[in-house]
Design a protein around this motif. Structure first.
Motif, short mmCIF file in Angstrom:
data_model
loop_
_atom_site.label_atom_id
_atom_site.label_comp_id
_atom_site.label_asym_id
_atom_site.label_seq_id
_atom_site.Cartn_x
_atom_site.Cartn_y
_atom_site.Cartn_z
N SER A 1 4.33 3.73 -1.17
CA SER A 1 4.72 4.36 -2.43
C SER A 1 6.16 4.74 -2.36
CB SER A 1 4.22 5.71 -2.46
OG SER A 1 2.49 5.76 -2.61
N GLY B 1 0.82 -1.18 0.09
CA GLY B 1 -0.03 0.03 -0.03
C GLY B 1 0.79 1.46 -0.05
N ARG C 1 -1.53 2.61 -10.93
CA ARG C 1 -0.78 2.69 -9.76
C ARG C 1 0.47 3.37 -10.20
NH1 ARG C 1 0.88 -1.82 -7.45
NH2 ARG C 1 1.22 -3.10 -9.35
N ASN D 1 2.67 3.82 -6.74
CA ASN D 1 1.87 3.80 -5.44
C ASN D 1 0.98 2.69 -5.35
OD1 ASN D 1 2.35 6.80 -5.29
ND2 ASN D 1 0.74 7.42 -6.75
N SER D 2 0.23 2.51 -4.15
CA SER D 2 -0.37 1.33 -4.11
C SER D 2 0.29 0.05 -4.24
CB SER D 2 -1.57 1.04 -4.71
OG SER D 2 -2.52 2.40 -4.51
N LYS E 1 2.28 -3.50 -4.20
CA LYS E 1 1.93 -4.79 -3.82
C LYS E 1 3.01 -5.82 -3.72
CE LYS E 1 -2.25 -4.31 -6.77
NZ LYS E 1 -3.20 -4.99 -7.74
#
Length: 115
Positions: A17, A15, A67, A84-85, A87
């Motif tokens: 960055s 989650g 993302r 970003n975001s 995983k």
């Protein structure tokens, strides 16, 4: 000679960055498209994103679209990858590449997404 130097990798929680940078030298930076690739352990290197020389055209892998954002500053000779975001499956060594008669690669920067 062409040199590409990546930076900005590290360990980040899911989650989170990161922003990667690739500093280029040895060629007319604004004249060439730039790409980011990544290679996860045991997997083939894959294309993540590409940006045109002028920065107006970008393309993304389906797995990162929405993302990640690729951008460039031609005055600084630098291409960026805003991630970003993040995983766990984004964990990989990230490389920048330019094709100028042949492929030139940076040394890579490690991105690890883990809690």
């Amino acid at each position: 000679q062409v040199q590409l130097v990546e930076s900005g990798g590290g360990l980040v929680q899911p989650g989170g960055s990161l922003r990667l940078s690739c500093s280029a030298s040895g060629f007319t930076f604004s004249s060439y498209a730039m790409s980011w690739y990544r290679q996860a352990p045991g997997k083939e290197r894959e294309l993540v994103a590409t940006i045109s020389g002028g920065g107006t055209i970008t393309n993304y892998a389906a797995s990162v679209k929405g993302r990640f954002t690729i951008s460039r500053d031609n005055a600084k000779g630098t291409v960026y990858l805003q991630m970003n975001s993040l995983k766990p499956e984004d964990t990989a060594v990230y490389y920048c590449k330019v094709y100028r008669g042949q492929e030139y690669w940076g040394q890579g920067t490690q991105v690890t997404v883990s809690s």
